[in-house]
Design a protein around this motif. Structure first.
Motif: not given
Length: 499
Positions: A210-234
């Protein structure tokens, strides 16, 4: 601290991952204030004993007061010893804990864990109990110092609180409405952890997707997952626990298309009956739930899916229970964390008519466990012959010392015990093995290890343990360690059972 040296502390943690992570914060706060963790095996002999409590189970208060009673004579013999009670039960029973256990020094809630060192000092100076319960979050827990339990894997909290109103769950009343962290703050924490050697993170929220409901972005969680994919070493990203209501197609796509997001999903079912789901005030029905499972399997064929199930909810008929068994057969969960319904004071379900007799609940529970055990074994047998990369784990194979094996987690989070190789292997390192045997709750790789990859995470583990030759006592968890399912018959959960 006094001339006799720094004071010691012990933390006893019960409940969900939120509490586990809060205890890491409490440990960090105490160590920043000059306390040191008590040696392994300490049983109430520390200068400060902290109970981080859970209010979900019916007997949670009995368990707490029993443990407090056990400590009363120890405290009487040890001048200066302090006892603190925090967490969900403290938030709920704020006015009764000190009345029932007047030897408790501090009571604090879920919203003000950062006050613990101050409250302990105030109690010592004023020589009277300090009860301070905040009604809303004072500071997001991520701003507090942390003493993390693992050098190679870490929780990262992305939100606190929950906006759902499930009739069996008291957690939203104790944790409050959902509050989301800014994405930049989350990613900054992840990057800092990776820089320290962490290679696996678990994104944590009471209702994580449900992440994003408090900041007004319904796709915030999927964006966060994709952003984690760009972190080298993770190398590995997991999350817990999602809610079917908020599990959207963009999240499934992000899981499938982001290489370091692991092929694992914990998706609470609670019941397979539409009538019971309605009474639980769950916003999905059987068809919607199975549709999500089907989409996940189509996008991620090797995904291991786990769940939570409550048996014996008020009004549950035999037909309702059969619907739950039907979903279990259709979904073919790798594991299920099963609960016999118990009243949670303060929840609507506790006041419902038609509470199911204990004997009936027990019989249904045993049938469910037997079915899931059979399915878990069948699903694990499908892993035979597969070559898997395991992240070597610490302390997960209870018999490793006698069997000369080590243990690790596959990408889908299955526990695999493997033959110890000749070369040195550390927790956090990665080994490649072939699965040769399957049991309902673990796999074996009895042949030689095919490859060993030493990692920065292994280096971090080695550095921590070299710096701390006397390993401190771990936090006593009422749950498995990071991302680890407990054996099904124990009826443990990866969450509160309220997701």
């Amino acid at each position: 601290m006094d001339v006799q040296g720094p004071k010691s502390y012990e933390i006893r943690t019960y409940g969900c991952q939120m509490n586990v992570h809060d205890s890491e914060r409490l440990a960090g706060l105490l160590e920043e204030a000059g306390y040191v963790r008590a040696p392994e095996g300490t049983d109430g002999d520390a200068d400060v004993v902290v109970f981080n409590t859970c209010a979900v189970r019916e007997n949670a208060d009995n368990r707490l007061y029993g443990n407090l009673g056990h400590l009363a004579p120890k405290k009487a013999r040890r001048p200066g010893m302090q006892i603190a009670v925090g967490g969900c039960l403290a938030q709920k029973d704020r006015d009764t804990i000190v009345k029932k256990a007047p030897w408790v020094d501090v009571v604090f809630g879920t919203h003000n864990i950062g006050k613990l060192p101050v409250l302990l000092e105030r109690a010592r100076v004023q020589q009277e109990a300090q009860v301070e319960i905040a009604e809303s979050l004072e500071a997001f827990p991520s701003t507090l110092p942390t003493r993390r339990e693992s050098a190679y894997a870490a929780w990262v909290s992305i939100s606190v609180g929950c906006n759902n109103t499930c009739t069996f769950c008291i957690v939203p009343a104790l944790r409050g409405k959902e509050k989301d962290r800014r994405p930049g703050d989350i990613l900054a924490e992840v990057e800092a952890l990776v820089a320290e050697g962490v290679s696996e993170i678990t994104l944590l929220g009471q209702n994580v997707n449900a992440y994003g409901s408090d900041i007004g972005d319904r796709e915030a969680f999927s964006k966060l997952l994709r952003a984690c994919g760009t972190i080298d070493g993770l190398e590995r990203v997991r999350f817990t626990s999602p809610h079917p209501r908020d599990f959207t197609d963009d999240v499934i796509a992000a899981m499938a298309e982001t290489p370091n997001v692991m092929p694992q999903l914990h998706m609470p079912l609670q019941s397979g009956s539409d009538a019971v789901l309605k009474a639980m005030r769950r916003s999905y029905r059987q068809e919607r739930y199975l549709g999500i499972i089907e989409k996940v399997r189509a996008a991620i064929p090797h995904a291991a899916i786990t769940t939570d199930i409550i048996v014996g909810f008020p009004g549950e008929t035999e037909e309702d229970f059969e619907q739950t068994l039907h979903v279990v057969r259709e979904a073919r969960f790798a594991q299920a964390f099963t609960f016999q319904y118990s009243k949670r004071p303060g929840t609507p379900a506790a006041e419902m008519d038609d509470q199911i007799p204990k004997k009936v609940v027990q019989a249904r529970y045993e049938r469910l466990v037997a079915l899931q055990e059979e399915i878990s074994w069948e699903e694990n047998k499908k892993q035979l012959g597969r070559t898997l990369e395991l992240m070597v784990a610490e302390g997960e194979g209870r018999k490793d010392g006698t069997t000369h094996r080590l243990s690790g987690r596959a990408p889908d989070n299955r526990l695999v015990h493997f033959t110890k190789p000749e070369q040195d292997v550390r927790p956090g390192d990665v080994v490649t093995v072939e699965v040769t045997y399957a049991a309902p709750h673990h796999l074996l790789a009895e042949g030689p290890v095919l490859d060993v990859r030493r990692t920065r995470a292994g280096d971090a583990w080695e550095k921590r343990n070299t710096a701390e030759p006397a390993k401190p006592a771990g936090v006593m968890l009422g749950l498995p360690k990071v991302g680890v399912p407990a054996p099904l018959p124990a009826a443990a959960s990866s969450g509160c059972g309220c997701d």
